[in-house]
Scaffold this active site. Structure first.
Site, PDB file in Angstrom:
ATOM      1  N   VAL A 163       0.818   7.012  13.637  1.00 17.18           N
ATOM      2  CA  VAL A 163       0.245   6.029  12.939  1.00 17.18           C
ATOM      3  C   VAL A 163       0.978   4.631  13.345  1.00 17.18           C
ATOM      4  O   VAL A 163      -0.021   3.631  13.567  1.00 17.18           O
ATOM      5  CB  VAL A 163       0.051   6.392  11.402  1.00 17.18           C
ATOM      6  CG1 VAL A 163      -0.498   4.895  10.653  1.00 17.18           C
ATOM      7  CG2 VAL A 163      -0.764   7.524  11.098  1.00 17.18           C
ATOM      8  N   GLY A 164       1.991   4.558  13.385  1.00 13.28           N
ATOM      9  CA  GLY A 164       2.745   3.499  13.783  1.00 13.28           C
ATOM     10  C   GLY A 164       2.204   2.851  14.991  1.00 13.28           C
ATOM     11  O   GLY A 164       2.158   1.598  15.327  1.00 13.28           O
ATOM     12  N   CYS A 209      13.362  10.825   7.291  1.00 12.79           N
ATOM     13  CA  CYS A 209      13.221  10.288   8.676  1.00 12.79           C
ATOM     14  C   CYS A 209      14.538  10.468   9.227  1.00 12.79           C
ATOM     15  O   CYS A 209      14.830  10.628  10.511  1.00 12.79           O
ATOM     16  CB  CYS A 209      12.723   8.840   8.624  1.00 12.79           C
ATOM     17  SG  CYS A 209      13.754   7.910   7.497  1.00 12.79           S
ATOM     18  N   LYS A 224       0.780  -1.341  -0.295  1.00  8.67           N
ATOM     19  CA  LYS A 224      -0.148   0.012   0.060  1.00  8.67           C
ATOM     20  C   LYS A 224       0.969   1.227   0.017  1.00  8.67           C
ATOM     21  O   LYS A 224       1.480   1.595   1.168  1.00  8.67           O
ATOM     22  CB  LYS A 224      -0.872   0.246   1.295  1.00  8.67           C
ATOM     23  CG  LYS A 224      -1.884   0.867   1.090  1.00  8.67           C
ATOM     24  CD  LYS A 224      -2.363   1.683   2.234  1.00  8.67           C
ATOM     25  CE  LYS A 224      -1.732   2.727   2.709  1.00  8.67           C
ATOM     26  NZ  LYS A 224      -2.033   3.917   1.838  1.00  8.67           N
ATOM     27  N   GLY A 243       6.429   5.073   8.437  1.00  9.35           N
ATOM     28  CA  GLY A 243       5.546   6.062   8.649  1.00  9.35           C
ATOM     29  C   GLY A 243       5.553   6.880   9.875  1.00  9.35           C
ATOM     30  O   GLY A 243       6.786   6.864  10.436  1.00  9.35           O
ATOM     31  N   SER A 244       4.701   7.861  10.178  1.00  7.17           N
ATOM     32  CA  SER A 244       4.866   8.398  11.649  1.00  7.17           C
ATOM     33  C   SER A 244       4.817   7.712  12.835  1.00  7.17           C
ATOM     34  O   SER A 244       4.080   6.585  12.720  1.00  7.17           O
ATOM     35  CB  SER A 244       3.797   9.479  11.386  1.00  7.17           C
ATOM     36  OG  SER A 244       2.505   8.863  11.379  1.00  7.17           O
ATOM     37  N   THR A 245       5.370   8.179  13.702  1.00  6.41           N
ATOM     38  CA  THR A 245       5.170   7.474  15.117  1.00  6.41           C
ATOM     39  C   THR A 245       3.791   7.249  15.512  1.00  6.41           C
ATOM     40  O   THR A 245       3.371   6.319  16.223  1.00  6.41           O
ATOM     41  CB  THR A 245       5.817   8.000  16.185  1.00  6.41           C
ATOM     42  OG1 THR A 245       7.260   7.993  15.715  1.00  6.41           O
ATOM     43  CG2 THR A 245       5.955   7.535  17.570  1.00  6.41           C
ATOM     44  N   GLU A 258       9.362  16.431  15.144  1.00  8.65           N
ATOM     45  CA  GLU A 258       9.920  16.028  13.880  1.00  8.65           C
ATOM     46  C   GLU A 258       9.075  17.199  12.971  1.00  8.65           C
ATOM     47  O   GLU A 258       7.972  17.064  12.677  1.00  8.65           O
ATOM     48  CB  GLU A 258       9.511  14.768  13.521  1.00  8.65           C
ATOM     49  CG  GLU A 258       9.943  14.378  12.291  1.00  8.65           C
ATOM     50  CD  GLU A 258       9.791  12.991  11.746  1.00  8.65           C
ATOM     51  OE1 GLU A 258       8.384  12.607  11.988  1.00  8.65           O
ATOM     52  OE2 GLU A 258      10.524  11.978  11.246  1.00  8.65           O
TER      53      GLU A 258
HETATM   54  P1  NAD Z   1       1.880   8.559   7.870  1.00  8.65           P
HETATM   55  O1  NAD Z   1       2.144   7.639   9.129  1.00  8.65           O
HETATM   56  O2  NAD Z   1       0.791   9.358   7.933  1.00  8.65           O
HETATM   57  O3  NAD Z   1       1.469   7.295   6.768  1.00  8.65           O
HETATM   58  C1  NAD Z   1       2.330   6.309   6.266  1.00  8.65           C
HETATM   59  C2  NAD Z   1       1.631   5.356   5.783  1.00  8.65           C
HETATM   60  O4  NAD Z   1       0.451   4.692   6.650  1.00  8.65           O
HETATM   61  C3  NAD Z   1       0.961   5.937   4.209  1.00  8.65           C
HETATM   62  O5  NAD Z   1       0.645   4.974   3.375  1.00  8.65           O
HETATM   63  C4  NAD Z   1      -0.692   5.883   5.051  1.00  8.65           C
HETATM   64  O6  NAD Z   1      -1.807   5.860   4.097  1.00  8.65           O
HETATM   65  C5  NAD Z   1      -0.651   4.805   6.099  1.00  8.65           C
HETATM   66  N1  NAD Z   1      -1.809   5.006   7.043  1.00  8.65           N
HETATM   67  C6  NAD Z   1      -2.428   6.208   7.593  1.00  8.65           C
HETATM   68  N2  NAD Z   1      -3.266   5.766   8.531  1.00  8.65           N
HETATM   69  C7  NAD Z   1      -3.135   4.529   8.536  1.00  8.65           C
HETATM   70  C8  NAD Z   1      -4.053   3.481   9.698  1.00  8.65           C
HETATM   71  N3  NAD Z   1      -4.764   4.035  10.292  1.00  8.65           N
HETATM   72  N4  NAD Z   1      -3.648   2.333   9.272  1.00  8.65           N
HETATM   73  C9  NAD Z   1      -2.693   1.728   8.527  1.00  8.65           C
HETATM   74  N5  NAD Z   1      -1.990   2.458   7.675  1.00  8.65           N
HETATM   75  C10 NAD Z   1      -2.163   3.768   7.826  1.00  8.65           C
HETATM   76  O7  NAD Z   1       3.463   9.122   7.575  1.00  8.65           O
HETATM   77  P2  NAD Z   1       3.862   9.882   5.927  1.00  8.65           P
HETATM   78  O8  NAD Z   1       3.128  11.254   6.466  1.00  8.65           O
HETATM   79  O9  NAD Z   1       3.259   9.204   4.900  1.00  8.65           O
HETATM   80  O10 NAD Z   1       5.472   9.815   6.088  1.00  8.65           O
HETATM   81  C11 NAD Z   1       5.850  10.933   6.883  1.00  8.65           C
HETATM   82  C12 NAD Z   1       6.410   9.833   8.388  1.00  8.65           C
HETATM   83  O11 NAD Z   1       7.387   8.659   7.819  1.00  8.65           O
HETATM   84  C13 NAD Z   1       7.413  10.732   9.196  1.00  8.65           C
HETATM   85  O12 NAD Z   1       7.206  10.792  10.555  1.00  8.65           O
HETATM   86  C14 NAD Z   1       8.636  10.081   8.799  1.00  8.65           C
HETATM   87  O13 NAD Z   1       9.733  10.226   9.971  1.00  8.65           O
HETATM   88  C15 NAD Z   1       8.477   8.513   8.583  1.00  8.65           C
HETATM   89  N6  NAD Z   1       9.230   7.755   7.780  1.00  8.65           N
HETATM   90  C16 NAD Z   1      10.234   6.918   8.657  1.00  8.65           C
HETATM   91  C17 NAD Z   1      11.389   6.232   7.888  1.00  8.65           C
HETATM   92  C18 NAD Z   1      12.255   5.229   8.513  1.00  8.65           C
HETATM   93  O14 NAD Z   1      12.761   4.307   7.854  1.00  8.65           O
HETATM   94  N7  NAD Z   1      12.153   5.292   9.898  1.00  8.65           N
HETATM   95  C19 NAD Z   1      11.378   6.508   6.591  1.00  8.65           C
HETATM   96  C20 NAD Z   1      10.632   7.424   5.963  1.00  8.65           C
HETATM   97  C21 NAD Z   1       9.584   7.920   6.688  1.00  8.65           C
END
Ligand code: NAD
Length: 452
Positions: A213-214, A265, A156, A209-211, A355
Site C-alpha cells: 500500500v505504501g 513491523c 485516518k 502500513g504495508s510496503t 513478512e
Molecule cells: P495496510 O497497508 O493494509 O493499511 C495501512 C493503512 O493504510 C490503513 O489505515 C488502511 O486503511 C490504509 N490504506 C489501505 N489502502 C489504502 C490506499 N489505497 N490509499 C491510502 N491508504 C490506504 O497495513 P495494515 O495491514 O493495516 O498493517 C500492517 C502493515 O503495516 C505491515 O506490513 C507492517 O509491517 C506495517 N507496519 C509498519 C510499521 C513501521 O513503523 N514501519 C509499524 C506498524 C506496521
C-alpha cells in the site's frame, strides 16, 4: 451515503463491539476543509502555548490510561498489560513533543553582505494514515511532531481498529486544542486514505502500513508532489553469535517476535544463530517459547493474544508447512488464535523472505560473522534488528554493516520517544520519534537580509 456499516470486532471473542457509519470522499473533503480553515490560527499559537496544550493532552492520556488501554486491548486483542504500556508511551510521546515545540531551531549562516537565516515552517494540512497493529501508539508518533510544528491534521485509523483514535480525538478537544486542528475520519483505505493522498490541499502523508500500500501512496503523492513519510514492513534479523549470553538471548527472543502476536513491523522473525551454538540455542529457545502465556487479553498475566482477523489467520497459517520445530498451545473456541511457532529454515524459504506478521519465527544457522551480515542483509526490507555478542568491537562492526534503520545490541528494544525510528530499503523512509520526526513535518525556509 448508502454504505454498509463498519463492524468493529473484538478478535479474542469475535463479538461486535461497535458499528460505525464509514466516511466517504465527501466526509474526507469536509475534514480537509476543516483542517485547512484551522491552520492559520494553529500555526500562530505561541510556541510555549502550543507546548502547554500538548502537555495537557499528555496528562489527559495519563488520566484516562485505564480506559484507553481497555479500548485498545478489546479492539486489537492485545494483552491488557501490554496495552497499558503502549498507552503510557503515547503520553510520553506527547510530553516529548510538548517540550520540543520551542527547541526546533533555525540557523544563521555566515554569508557576505548580510544575514542569512533559516526558519522551520509548518507544511499545512497533513494526512496521517495508520495501521491496525498499534493504533494509538502510531497515531501519537505522527500527531506529536505534526502538531508541534504547527500543522493541522486529518487522521485516518485502520478500519479494523478505529476506536482508540476516536476517543483520543475527544481528549484532544478536552485539552483545549482548537476544533478543526485534528480531524479523525473513519473509513476504507482505498476511499478515505486514497482521497487524502490525492487531495490538493493535503501537503504531506505520514503513512504506516504495508510496503504494497505504501508503494501506491508514493505513486499517488507524485501527482501533487506531496511529501511522504513511509513506515512499511520488515523482516528483521535477530543475530545471535556463539559468544553471546545464550540464556539471555534465548529468554528474550520469543518476545521480540511473539509480542503483539507477531503483528509488529519490528518483529525479529528471522533468528540467525552461529552454527557452533545452534543446537544449544534452539533448545533454550524452545523452552522459552513454551513459557509464553497465550490467552484471554483481559487477564493481567497474558503475554500473547489472538490475531486481528480470521482472514489474517489464514495468511499466517499459509507460511507453515510440515511439522515445525515447536508449536505452542492456544485457547479453544472463539477468537482468531494462532500458536507461537518456530520453524527451521533457509533464508531463501518464503517464511524467511516475506513478512508473516504473525507468531512464526524462522531459525537460520550461519557459519561466521561475514555470513551473518550477508544473510541479515539478504532481504528487501531494512527496518530493525538485534545483535547478541559479548564482543563489543564485533557488535559495532556488525551494527555498521547491517542495512537497517533501528538496531539493538544485547537487547531487542527498538522504540523510544526520544530516538529516531524508521527504515532502510523497502521498509520506507523518513524518521518518526525524537527530534528527527520534526524534520518530516516542517519545511526549511531560507531568508537573506542585506545589511549593506
Ligand atoms: P495496510 O497497508 O493494509 O493499511 C495501512 C493503512 O493504510 C490503513 O489505515 C488502511 O486503511 C490504509 N490504506 C489501505 N489502502 C489504502 C490506499 N489505497 N490509499 C491510502 N491508504 C490506504 O497495513 P495494515 O495491514 O493495516 O498493517 C500492517 C502493515 O503495516 C505491515 O506490513 C507492517 O509491517 C506495517 N507496519 C509498519 C510499521 C513501521 O513503523 N514501519 C509499524 C506498524 C506496521
Amino acid at each position: 451515503m448508502g454504505q454498509m456499516a463498519l463492524i468493529v470486532t473484538n478478535p479474542a471473542t469475535e463479538e461486535t463491539i461497535a458499528e460505525l457509519e464509514p466516511a466517504g470522499v465527501e466526509e474526507t473533503d469536509a475534514a480537509v476543509a476543516r483542517a485547512k480553515a484551522a491552520f492559520e490560527e494553529w500555526r500562530a499559537v505561541a510556541p510555549t502555548d502550543r507546548g502547554r496544550l500538548l502537555r495537557r493532552l499528555a496528562t489527559l492520556v495519563e488520566e484516562n490510561a485505564g480506559e484507553l488501554a481497555r479500548i485498545e486491548s478489546q479492539n486489537v486483542g492485545k494483552p491488557i498489560a501490554g496495552a497499558r504500556a503502549e498507552v503510557a508511551m503515547v503520553a510520553q510521546v506527547f510530553h516529548f513533543y510538548a517540550g520540543a515545540v520551542d527547541k526546533h531551531y533555525g540557523q544563521t549562516i555566515p554569508v557576505a553582505g548580510g544575514v542569512d537565516m533559516t526558519f522551520r515552517e509548518p507544511l499545512g494540512v497533513v494526512g496521517l494514515i495508520v495501521p491496525w497493529n498499534f493504533p494509538l501508539n502510531i497515531s501519537s508518533w505522527k500527531l506529536g511532531p505534526a502538531l508541534a510544528c504547527g500543522n493541522t491534521v486529518v487522521l485516518k485509523p485502520a478500519e479494523l481498529t478505529p476506536l482508540s483514535a476516536l476517543r483520543l480525538a475527544e481528549l484532544i478537544l478536552e485539552a483545549g486544542i482548537p476544533e478543526g486542528v485534528v480531524n479523525v475520519v473513519v473509513g476504507p483505505g482505498r476511499v478515505v486514505g486514497q482521497r487524502l493522498v490525492e487531495h490538493p490541499d493535503v501537503a504531506k502523508i505520514g503513512f504506516t502500513g504495508s510496503t504494497e500500500v505504501g508503494r501506491g501512496v508514493m505513486q499517488g503523492a507524485a501527482e501533487t508532489i506531496k511529501r511522504v513519510t513511509l513506515e512499511l514492513g520488515g523482516k528483521s534479523a535477530n543475530v545471535v553469535f556463539a559468544d553471546a549470553d545464550l540464556e539471555k538471548a534465548a529468554a528474550a527472543a520469543p518476545y521480540a517476535v511473539f509480542d503483539n502476536a507477531g503483528q509488529d513491523c519490528c518483529a525479529r522473525s528471522r533468528i540467525l544463530v552461529e552454527r557452533s551454538a545452534y543446537d544449544r540455542f534452539a533448545d533454550l529457545l524452545v523452552e522459552a517459547t513454551r513459557n509464553v502465556k497465550v490467552g484471554d487479553p483481559a487477564d493481567e498475566s497474558t503475554e500473547m493474544g489472538p490475531l486481528i482477523s480470521a482472514q489474517h489467520r489464514e495468511t499466517v497459517a499459509s507460511f507453515v508447512d510440515g511439522e515445525p520445530l515447536f508449536r505452542g498451545d492456544t485457547p479453544n473456541g472463539r477468537g482468531y488464535w494462532y500458536p507461537c511457532t518456530l520453524v527451521e529454515a533457509s533464508n531463501q524459504d518464503r517464511v524467511a523472505r516475506e513478512e508473516v506478521f504473525g507468531p512464526v519465527a524462522a531459525l537460520i544457522p550461519f557459519a561466521d560473522e561475514e555470513e551473518a551480515v550477508e544473510i541479515a542483509n539478504d532481504t528487501p526490507y531494512g527496518l530493525s534488528g538485534s545483535i547478541w555478542t559479548e564482543n563489543g568491537a564485533r557488535a559495532l562492526r556488525v551494527a555498521r554493516a547491517l542495512d537497517t534503520g533501528v538496531l539493538s545490541i544485547n537487547s531487542n528494544s527498538s522504540v523510544r520517544p526520544s530516538t529516531p525510528f524508521g527504515g532502510f530499503k523497502q521498509s520506507g523512509f523518513g524518521r518518526e520519534l525524537g527530534m528527527h520526526a520534526l524534520d518530516g513535518y516542517s519545511e526549511i525556509k531560507n531568508v537573506y537580509l542585506a545589511t549593506g
